[in-house]
Motif scaffolding. Sequence first.
Motif, PDB file in Angstrom:
ATOM      1  N   THR A  14       0.806  -1.225   0.000  1.00 50.77           N
ATOM      2  CA  THR A  14       0.000   0.000   0.000  1.00 50.77           C
ATOM      3  C   THR A  14       0.836   1.270   0.000  1.00 50.77           C
ATOM      4  OG1 THR A  14      -0.120   0.059   2.420  1.00 50.77           O
ATOM      5  CG2 THR A  14      -1.868  -1.151   1.257  1.00 50.77           C
ATOM      6  N   HIS A  15       2.141   1.134   0.197  1.00 53.28           N
ATOM      7  CA  HIS A  15       3.058   2.283   0.279  1.00 53.28           C
ATOM      8  C   HIS A  15       2.707   3.213   1.436  1.00 53.28           C
ATOM      9  CE1 HIS A  15       4.678   0.853  -3.457  1.00 53.28           C
ATOM     10  NE2 HIS A  15       3.486   0.917  -4.012  1.00 53.28           N
ATOM     11  N   LYS A  16       2.167   2.618   2.512  1.00 52.99           N
ATOM     12  CA  LYS A  16       1.876   3.369   3.734  1.00 52.99           C
ATOM     13  C   LYS A  16       2.910   3.016   4.782  1.00 52.99           C
ATOM     14  CE  LYS A  16      -3.120   3.764   3.206  1.00 52.99           C
ATOM     15  NZ  LYS A  16      -4.409   3.531   3.843  1.00 52.99           N
ATOM     16  N   ASP A  17       3.050   3.895   5.755  1.00 54.09           N
ATOM     17  CA  ASP A  17       3.945   3.650   6.875  1.00 54.09           C
ATOM     18  C   ASP A  17       3.431   2.452   7.667  1.00 54.09           C
ATOM     19  OD1 ASP A  17       5.924   4.085   8.880  1.00 54.09           O
ATOM     20  OD2 ASP A  17       4.396   5.119  10.089  1.00 54.09           O
ATOM     21  N   PRO A  18       4.291   1.467   7.982  1.00 52.90           N
ATOM     22  CA  PRO A  18       3.822   0.304   8.748  1.00 52.90           C
ATOM     23  C   PRO A  18       3.169   0.689  10.070  1.00 52.90           C
ATOM     24  CG  PRO A  18       6.066  -0.052   7.982  1.00 52.90           C
ATOM     25  CD  PRO A  18       5.703   1.365   7.651  1.00 52.90           C
ATOM     26  N   GLY A  19       3.654   1.775  10.689  1.00 51.93           N
ATOM     27  CA  GLY A  19       3.065   2.209  11.955  1.00 51.93           C
ATOM     28  C   GLY A  19       1.625   2.638  11.826  1.00 51.93           C
ATOM     29  N   SER A  20       1.233   3.076  10.633  1.00 54.03           N
ATOM     30  CA  SER A  20      -0.154   3.490  10.441  1.00 54.03           C
ATOM     31  C   SER A  20      -1.087   2.297  10.259  1.00 54.03           C
ATOM     32  CB  SER A  20      -0.270   4.421   9.224  1.00 54.03           C
ATOM     33  OG  SER A  20      -0.013   3.705   8.024  1.00 54.03           O
ATOM     34  N   LEU A  21      -0.507   1.106  10.148  1.00 47.74           N
ATOM     35  CA  LEU A  21      -1.299  -0.113   9.959  1.00 47.74           C
ATOM     36  C   LEU A  21      -1.367  -0.949  11.237  1.00 47.74           C
ATOM     37  CD1 LEU A  21       0.198  -1.043   6.466  1.00 47.74           C
ATOM     38  CD2 LEU A  21      -1.992   0.076   6.922  1.00 47.74           C
ATOM     39  N   TRP A  22      -1.232  -0.315  12.394  1.00 46.96           N
ATOM     40  CA  TRP A  22      -1.206  -1.021  13.676  1.00 46.96           C
ATOM     41  C   TRP A  22      -2.488  -1.813  13.939  1.00 46.96           C
ATOM     42  CZ3 TRP A  22      -5.109   0.346  16.931  1.00 46.96           C
ATOM     43  CH2 TRP A  22      -5.724   1.565  16.691  1.00 46.96           C
ATOM     44  N   GLY A  23      -3.571  -1.415  13.314  1.00 46.27           N
ATOM     45  CA  GLY A  23      -4.844  -2.102  13.517  1.00 46.27           C
ATOM     46  C   GLY A  23      -4.808  -3.555  13.072  1.00 46.27           C
ATOM     47  N   ILE A  24      -3.913  -3.877  12.152  1.00 47.36           N
ATOM     48  CA  ILE A  24      -3.785  -5.266  11.693  1.00 47.36           C
ATOM     49  C   ILE A  24      -3.397  -6.169  12.862  1.00 47.36           C
ATOM     50  CG2 ILE A  24      -2.406  -6.826  10.253  1.00 47.36           C
ATOM     51  CD1 ILE A  24      -2.262  -4.542   8.181  1.00 47.36           C
ATOM     52  N   SER A  25      -2.416  -5.755  13.651  1.00 42.90           N
ATOM     53  CA  SER A  25      -1.970  -6.564  14.796  1.00 42.90           C
ATOM     54  C   SER A  25      -3.054  -6.671  15.858  1.00 42.90           C
ATOM     55  CB  SER A  25      -0.711  -5.963  15.412  1.00 42.90           C
ATOM     56  OG  SER A  25       0.374  -6.130  14.550  1.00 42.90           O
TER      57      SER A  25
END
Length: 114
Positions: free
Chosen positions: A36-47
Motif C-alpha cells: 500500500t506504500h503506507k507507513d507500517p506504523g499506520s497499519l497497527w490495527g492489523i496486529s
Amino acid sequence: MKEPEVPSFSGNQVVWILAAAPLIGTLVQAGASGLTHKDPGSLWGISVLLNLILSAADAEMLKRRGVDPDKAGLNIAWLVPLYLHRRAEALGHSQAYLLTWLSTFGISLMFSVM
C-alpha cells in the motif's frame, strides 16, 4: 515394548499462534506496507485485529470443549495478556503462552522503532 506417549497439543494450536501474534502482526503490517506504500506504523490495527480474532477463536474453542468462559474468567479475550494468564490458570497450564506473547510483543516493538 510400549511406545512412549506423545504429548497432545490438541486444542492448543490457536493459543500458540496467539502467543506469536504480535510478531506475526508486525510481519503482516510490513507486507501490507509494501503493497500500500503506507507507513507500517499506520497499519497497527492489523496486529490488534489479529490478536482479537485469535483470542476470540481460542475462547470459542475452549467453550466447545466444555470450559465455561465466565466461570474460568475467560470472558476478557479482548485483553490478550490477561486472557492468556487466566487461561493458563483455568486449565492448569504453565504461563508459557503469556511469556511467549510478552516476548513477541517486545520483539515487535523493537521492529516498529527501526
